[in-house]
Design a protein around this motif. Sequence first.
Motif, PDB file in Angstrom:
ATOM      1  N   THR A 179      57.226   5.159   2.922  1.00 12.64           N
ATOM      2  CA  THR A 179      57.841   5.514   1.637  1.00 12.64           C
ATOM      3  C   THR A 179      56.863   5.347   0.488  1.00 12.64           C
ATOM      4  OG1 THR A 179      60.049   4.852   2.401  1.00 12.64           O
ATOM      5  CG2 THR A 179      59.695   4.946   0.017  1.00 12.64           C
ATOM      6  N   SER A 180      56.234   4.173   0.412  1.00 13.00           N
ATOM      7  CA  SER A 180      55.321   3.903  -0.700  1.00 13.00           C
ATOM      8  C   SER A 180      54.101   4.816  -0.667  1.00 13.00           C
ATOM      9  CB  SER A 180      54.886   2.436  -0.680  1.00 13.00           C
ATOM     10  OG  SER A 180      54.227   2.108   0.530  1.00 13.00           O
ATOM     11  N   VAL A 181      53.566   5.049   0.523  1.00 11.30           N
ATOM     12  CA  VAL A 181      52.376   5.903   0.631  1.00 11.30           C
ATOM     13  C   VAL A 181      52.715   7.339   0.268  1.00 11.30           C
ATOM     14  CG1 VAL A 181      50.700   6.878   2.248  1.00 11.30           C
ATOM     15  CG2 VAL A 181      51.202   4.429   2.306  1.00 11.30           C
ATOM     16  N   THR A 182      53.887   7.814   0.663  1.00 13.95           N
ATOM     17  CA  THR A 182      54.300   9.182   0.317  1.00 13.95           C
ATOM     18  C   THR A 182      54.341   9.365  -1.193  1.00 13.95           C
ATOM     19  OG1 THR A 182      55.610   9.411   2.338  1.00 13.95           O
ATOM     20  CG2 THR A 182      56.128  10.900   0.509  1.00 13.95           C
ATOM     21  N   VAL A 183      54.954   8.407  -1.886  1.00 13.84           N
ATOM     22  CA  VAL A 183      55.034   8.477  -3.353  1.00 13.84           C
ATOM     23  C   VAL A 183      53.645   8.458  -3.965  1.00 13.84           C
ATOM     24  CG1 VAL A 183      55.822   7.301  -5.435  1.00 13.84           C
ATOM     25  CG2 VAL A 183      57.320   7.440  -3.441  1.00 13.84           C
ATOM     26  N   LEU A 184      52.785   7.581  -3.456  1.00 10.87           N
ATOM     27  CA  LEU A 184      51.440   7.442  -4.020  1.00 10.87           C
ATOM     28  C   LEU A 184      50.565   8.662  -3.716  1.00 10.87           C
ATOM     29  CD1 LEU A 184      50.912   3.665  -3.177  1.00 10.87           C
ATOM     30  CD2 LEU A 184      51.136   4.659  -5.459  1.00 10.87           C
ATOM     31  N   VAL A 185      50.764   9.280  -2.563  1.00  8.13           N
ATOM     32  CA  VAL A 185      50.012  10.495  -2.230  1.00  8.13           C
ATOM     33  C   VAL A 185      50.402  11.628  -3.175  1.00  8.13           C
ATOM     34  CG1 VAL A 185      49.768  12.329  -0.510  1.00  8.13           C
ATOM     35  CG2 VAL A 185      49.543   9.947   0.182  1.00  8.13           C
ATOM     36  N   VAL A 186      51.691  11.750  -3.444  1.00  3.25           N
ATOM     37  CA  VAL A 186      52.154  12.772  -4.390  1.00  3.25           C
ATOM     38  C   VAL A 186      51.535  12.534  -5.761  1.00  3.25           C
ATOM     39  CG1 VAL A 186      54.162  13.665  -5.634  1.00  3.25           C
ATOM     40  CG2 VAL A 186      54.317  13.208  -3.181  1.00  3.25           C
ATOM     41  N   ALA A 187      51.497  11.268  -6.180  1.00  3.98           N
ATOM     42  CA  ALA A 187      50.890  10.930  -7.472  1.00  3.98           C
ATOM     43  C   ALA A 187      49.411  11.285  -7.485  1.00  3.98           C
ATOM     44  CB  ALA A 187      51.075   9.448  -7.764  1.00  3.98           C
ATOM     45  N   ALA A 188      48.724  11.023  -6.363  1.00  2.00           N
ATOM     46  CA  ALA A 188      47.297  11.338  -6.272  1.00  2.00           C
ATOM     47  C   ALA A 188      47.062  12.841  -6.348  1.00  2.00           C
ATOM     48  CB  ALA A 188      46.723  10.774  -4.971  1.00  2.00           C
ATOM     49  N   LEU A 189      47.945  13.621  -5.742  1.00  2.00           N
ATOM     50  CA  LEU A 189      47.814  15.081  -5.793  1.00  2.00           C
ATOM     51  C   LEU A 189      48.035  15.601  -7.206  1.00  2.00           C
ATOM     52  CD1 LEU A 189      49.695  16.095  -2.504  1.00  2.00           C
ATOM     53  CD2 LEU A 189      47.220  16.160  -2.930  1.00  2.00           C
ATOM     54  N   VAL A 190      48.955  14.960  -7.918  1.00  2.00           N
ATOM     55  CA  VAL A 190      49.247  15.391  -9.288  1.00  2.00           C
ATOM     56  C   VAL A 190      48.042  15.151 -10.193  1.00  2.00           C
ATOM     57  CG1 VAL A 190      50.642  14.931 -11.337  1.00  2.00           C
ATOM     58  CG2 VAL A 190      51.734  15.093  -9.083  1.00  2.00           C
ATOM     59  N   VAL A 191      47.427  13.973 -10.064  1.00  2.00           N
ATOM     60  CA  VAL A 191      46.281  13.644 -10.927  1.00  2.00           C
ATOM     61  C   VAL A 191      44.959  14.095 -10.311  1.00  2.00           C
ATOM     62  CG1 VAL A 191      47.500  11.697 -11.916  1.00  2.00           C
ATOM     63  CG2 VAL A 191      46.024  11.326  -9.943  1.00  2.00           C
ATOM     64  N   ARG A 192      45.031  14.594  -9.068  1.00  2.00           N
ATOM     65  CA  ARG A 192      43.847  15.103  -8.356  1.00  2.00           C
ATOM     66  C   ARG A 192      42.745  14.055  -8.259  1.00  2.00           C
ATOM     67  NH1 ARG A 192      43.266  21.287 -10.781  1.00  2.00           N
ATOM     68  NH2 ARG A 192      45.374  21.989 -10.185  1.00  2.00           N
TER      69      ARG A 192
END
Length: 274
Positions: A179-192
Amino acid sequence: MVSLLALASSLVWGTSDFFAGLASRRHPAVVVVGWTQGLALVVVSAIVLFRWQHFTLDTWPLWSVAAGLAGMTGLVCFYSALSTGTMGVVAPIASLGVVVPVVLGVASGDTPSAWAWVGMLVAVVGVTLASGPELSGEVGARPVVLASVAAVGFGLALFFLDRGARESALLTLWGMRLTSVTVLVVAALVVRSVGSVRPREIPGLLAIGCGDLAANFLFGIASSRGQVSVASVLGSLYPVATIVLARLVIGERLRRIQQVGVLLALGGAAVIAL
């Protein structure tokens, strides 16, 4: 045995948090959380795949998602607080998140003694004294606010972890990390960006992630075999390890009023355990 497992979780948590605090002084807290959680997910996923035939699908996914979101929020705030504030002050404030699972545990059937409530009062007084210089404006209130939010996140995560661990501690941990990694991966994709982590830093981040993972597992086993309120208090003693390491490794010093406050906060947690 339950008490030993809970105390062991506090030792591992405190050690992991200290080194996470140091890493957060080199990288943004969200980067440290993302890498440590991601590396830990790889480890726990390998274990789950090896033991998958022994598991069943019950209600642990719901508890693991809730624990993952609460824990991730707590870690980001906590690591941010550690990177900007005095570790010996930040850690005890965050440890007061133990009040959350104690209250929820009592509401769901736990029966801790009257000393538990006395201990909570002592701990609140202690954390107020420990936070005095921060709240007075001499250092800044940001670390205190972040540590307070972390306390709530940690407290909720402990309670959710306990409920999921009653069915499967390992799968609940896996769901938390996923769960936590999924959220953080999405955040990383947003900020690239995935942060400027160098290859030589990865083993240290892996150790931090595995430490947090091991501490959660030890706590899950302890709480699921006893009262979550008692296990939470013993697990909340992790600031002791953080404070000792901060003193020995980086020579961090506390003002006298803070020393008294820290001792009262930790003493209050110990009284609850009695």
